[in-house]
Design an enzyme around this catalytic site. Sequence first.
Site, mmCIF file in Angstrom:
data_model
loop_
_atom_site.group_PDB
_atom_site.id
_atom_site.type_symbol
_atom_site.label_atom_id
_atom_site.label_comp_id
_atom_site.label_asym_id
_atom_site.label_seq_id
_atom_site.Cartn_x
_atom_site.Cartn_y
_atom_site.Cartn_z
ATOM 1 N N LYS A 180 14.960 -0.221 -3.705
ATOM 2 C CA LYS A 180 14.646 -0.220 -5.139
ATOM 3 C C LYS A 180 13.294 0.464 -5.306
ATOM 4 O O LYS A 180 12.247 -0.138 -5.101
ATOM 5 C CB LYS A 180 14.578 -1.674 -5.638
ATOM 6 C CG LYS A 180 14.904 -1.858 -7.099
ATOM 7 C CD LYS A 180 13.938 -1.241 -8.074
ATOM 8 C CE LYS A 180 12.620 -1.947 -8.226
ATOM 9 N NZ LYS A 180 11.694 -1.172 -9.092
ATOM 10 N N GLU A 256 3.458 -5.781 1.914
ATOM 11 C CA GLU A 256 2.286 -4.877 1.902
ATOM 12 C C GLU A 256 1.699 -4.949 0.501
ATOM 13 O O GLU A 256 2.227 -4.340 -0.427
ATOM 14 C CB GLU A 256 2.721 -3.452 2.239
ATOM 15 C CG GLU A 256 3.326 -3.292 3.617
ATOM 16 C CD GLU A 256 2.300 -3.347 4.739
ATOM 17 O OE1 GLU A 256 1.090 -3.291 4.436
ATOM 18 O OE2 GLU A 256 2.695 -3.478 5.891
ATOM 19 N N CYS A 290 -3.757 1.388 -2.294
ATOM 20 C CA CYS A 290 -4.100 0.031 -1.852
ATOM 21 C C CYS A 290 -5.297 0.051 -0.914
ATOM 22 O O CYS A 290 -6.024 -0.919 -0.808
ATOM 23 C CB CYS A 290 -2.902 -0.605 -1.165
ATOM 24 S SG CYS A 290 -2.289 0.396 0.193
ATOM 25 N N GLU A 388 -8.851 -5.117 -8.130
ATOM 26 C CA GLU A 388 -8.440 -3.827 -7.565
ATOM 27 C C GLU A 388 -8.503 -2.811 -8.707
ATOM 28 O O GLU A 388 -7.707 -2.900 -9.656
ATOM 29 C CB GLU A 388 -7.021 -3.976 -7.025
ATOM 30 C CG GLU A 388 -6.552 -2.825 -6.193
ATOM 31 C CD GLU A 388 -5.144 -3.062 -5.625
ATOM 32 O OE1 GLU A 388 -4.337 -3.748 -6.268
ATOM 33 O OE2 GLU A 388 -4.869 -2.547 -4.531
HETATM 34 P P1 NAP Z 1 4.131 -3.787 -8.637
HETATM 35 O O1 NAP Z 1 3.995 -3.841 -10.094
HETATM 36 O O2 NAP Z 1 3.950 -5.029 -7.856
HETATM 37 O O3 NAP Z 1 5.556 -3.138 -8.347
HETATM 38 C C1 NAP Z 1 5.998 -2.839 -7.041
HETATM 39 C C2 NAP Z 1 7.505 -2.771 -7.035
HETATM 40 O O4 NAP Z 1 8.039 -4.066 -7.307
HETATM 41 C C3 NAP Z 1 8.095 -1.830 -8.087
HETATM 42 O O5 NAP Z 1 9.230 -1.203 -7.550
HETATM 43 C C4 NAP Z 1 8.463 -2.796 -9.191
HETATM 44 O O6 NAP Z 1 9.452 -2.325 -10.064
HETATM 45 C C5 NAP Z 1 8.984 -3.963 -8.364
HETATM 46 N N1 NAP Z 1 9.052 -5.227 -9.092
HETATM 47 C C6 NAP Z 1 8.281 -5.649 -10.112
HETATM 48 N N2 NAP Z 1 8.678 -6.864 -10.509
HETATM 49 C C7 NAP Z 1 9.730 -7.220 -9.735
HETATM 50 C C8 NAP Z 1 10.588 -8.359 -9.680
HETATM 51 N N3 NAP Z 1 10.440 -9.408 -10.489
HETATM 52 N N4 NAP Z 1 11.585 -8.380 -8.765
HETATM 53 C C9 NAP Z 1 11.755 -7.342 -7.927
HETATM 54 N N5 NAP Z 1 10.984 -6.236 -7.938
HETATM 55 C C10 NAP Z 1 9.959 -6.172 -8.827
HETATM 56 O O7 NAP Z 1 3.100 -2.748 -7.979
HETATM 57 P P2 NAP Z 1 2.788 -1.264 -8.427
HETATM 58 O O8 NAP Z 1 1.977 -1.325 -9.666
HETATM 59 O O9 NAP Z 1 4.035 -0.447 -8.438
HETATM 60 O O10 NAP Z 1 1.932 -0.745 -7.203
HETATM 61 C C11 NAP Z 1 0.573 -0.962 -7.122
HETATM 62 C C12 NAP Z 1 0.249 -2.114 -6.190
HETATM 63 O O11 NAP Z 1 0.843 -1.856 -4.917
HETATM 64 C C13 NAP Z 1 -1.223 -2.239 -5.929
HETATM 65 O O12 NAP Z 1 -1.605 -3.591 -5.975
HETATM 66 C C14 NAP Z 1 -1.376 -1.689 -4.515
HETATM 67 O O13 NAP Z 1 -2.492 -2.190 -3.828
HETATM 68 C C15 NAP Z 1 -0.109 -2.104 -3.889
HETATM 69 N N6 NAP Z 1 0.186 -1.271 -2.716
HETATM 70 C C16 NAP Z 1 0.052 -1.828 -1.482
HETATM 71 C C17 NAP Z 1 0.275 -1.054 -0.359
HETATM 72 C C18 NAP Z 1 0.120 -1.640 1.018
HETATM 73 O O14 NAP Z 1 0.617 -1.033 1.959
HETATM 74 N N7 NAP Z 1 -0.531 -2.784 1.195
HETATM 75 C C19 NAP Z 1 0.658 0.287 -0.483
HETATM 76 C C20 NAP Z 1 0.782 0.817 -1.772
HETATM 77 C C21 NAP Z 1 0.546 0.018 -2.881
HETATM 78 P P3 NAP Z 1 9.014 -1.585 -11.444
HETATM 79 O O15 NAP Z 1 8.544 -0.259 -11.029
HETATM 80 O O16 NAP Z 1 10.256 -1.557 -12.244
HETATM 81 O O17 NAP Z 1 7.941 -2.420 -12.060
#
Ligand code: NAP
Length: 484
Positions: A180, A256, A290, A388
């Site tokens: 997804k 992650e 991140c 962040e």
């Molecule tokens: P996010 O809002 O948590 O979304 C991540 C993914 O989860 C998206 O595909 C999102 O879909 C999905 N999602 C959201 N709600 C969900 C639910 N209830 N059930 C299942 N899936 C769901 O994060 P983001 O804004 O895309 O990314 C930024 C974050 O990612 C930052 O905090 C960053 O630090 C972190 N990150 C961490 C790493 C690492 O390796 N540690 C790497 C990259 C990014 P939608 O797109 O439809 O909302």
Amino acid sequence: MERRIVDAVPAQLFIGGRWQESSAHTRLAVEDPATARTLTAVADAGPTEARAALDAAVAAQDGFAAMPARERGEILRRCFSLIRERADDFACLITLEMGKPLREASAEVAYAAEFFRWFAEEAVRVSGRWASDPAGHGRLLTMRHPVGPCLLITPWNFPLAMGTRKIGPAVAAGCAMVVKPAAQTPLSMLALAALMAEAGLPPGVLNVVTTSTPGPTLSGLFADERLRKLSFTGSTEIGKTLMAQASTNLLRLSMELGGNAPFLVFDDCDLDLAVDQAVVAKMRNMGQSCVAANRFHVQRSVAEEFGRRLADRMHALRVGPGTDPTVDVGPLIDDTQRAKVRQLVAGALARGATVADGGTTTGDGPGYFFPPTVLTGLDTKAVMYRTEIFGPVAPIYPFDTEADALGAANGTPYGLVAYVFTGDLARALRVVESLQVGMVGLNKGMVSNAAAPFGGVKWSGLGREGGPEGIEEYLTTKYVGIEA
Ligand code: NAP
């Protein structure tokens, strides 16, 4: 050319090796953050399609697990070559849907492909163990199996690499999967699915579901006993919610999550190097990473000089649409993210911070641009300190002693990465050993490498992606006691 690349992406769901629409025939718009214009629309799945995707993965699982590891490795290797052949198209697609400059998008494509090359090589190295019972009562055999059907959820900030970092080890280990991608950046993943099918990945092994309603669409999968693993990259907030959902079926987890990376600059360091690497650690992905440096802790005697030089460097960066090859800094992902960054800067200024450079954006015109910004004189009580930022803003906080620096670095619930700049080997080792993080950049502003274990501790997550550790996340261990 851009139109040709977007139009070549199959804008449908990929389930059981077939491209299909959602049963409701709804579409999900994909926007270019540099222009705020719609690029295209893709199929918008609901629970029925998510269930069909898991059905397909379950049907493919046993056959794929039985495929010789060498063959699975060869598929990954072909995918690696194909991505490299089409690197320019993938880079353009990433820039269009996510905003990063073409140069950075090309670097992401190379990084993404490396996970396939690495795990093509790891596929044939999975092995068990054979030992004698220490008490002399038989033999102990351990063997490794694929964990089973996986759900892989990826974020928008690295639309291709966050996928290959999970798909590579899953394929190498023999796991079928439902992927997804983020709603804002589905195109790179759809293009990747088409490429993997072309490279010979059997139908049903990789299923891609794009949706505007991730919660309701995927919740049925968490309740389905056939799903065995969740690998999630995204925010800590969503990660915690999904971890609770995953407890229903006790899924294996790789999480992650978010970071709050400290960048420590000691006065014995090479300051030119520290400034160079600060730009890298802060500005990759316009700060939307991140592992982006979130807090610059600089020893007081060099703090002013460091701030001045960093502001000069940030000032020289060219902001504009990522498709312009002369641009260094693209737009943020959307208006919500830009508003959040603006609010964090306003909050810091209200608490007495000073703008060394940047800091304001009129918001006129299309696209979600925000200028590279350096802030000094910050109050650690400002919300920015513990949030962040996910934007091109570099706050500088002076410190006096090594103990102060370590206290600040570790004084957060997050623990993904820290950067340390010092010319003193003994100090480097002391500090590195004391940091509560999963990764450290020592005199280096970037740690991402397919051959290394990427991941965090505390609120930054569980598990590792890349390196020899990466494939472990997709394997279970079976022990056989042998009376012989
Ligand atoms: P996010 O809002 O948590 O979304 C991540 C993914 O989860 C998206 O595909 C999102 O879909 C999905 N999602 C959201 N709600 C969900 C639910 N209830 N059930 C299942 N899936 C769901 O994060 P983001 O804004 O895309 O990314 C930024 C974050 O990612 C930052 O905090 C960053 O630090 C972190 N990150 C961490 C790493 C690492 O390796 N540690 C790497 C990259 C990014 P939608 O797109 O439809 O909302």
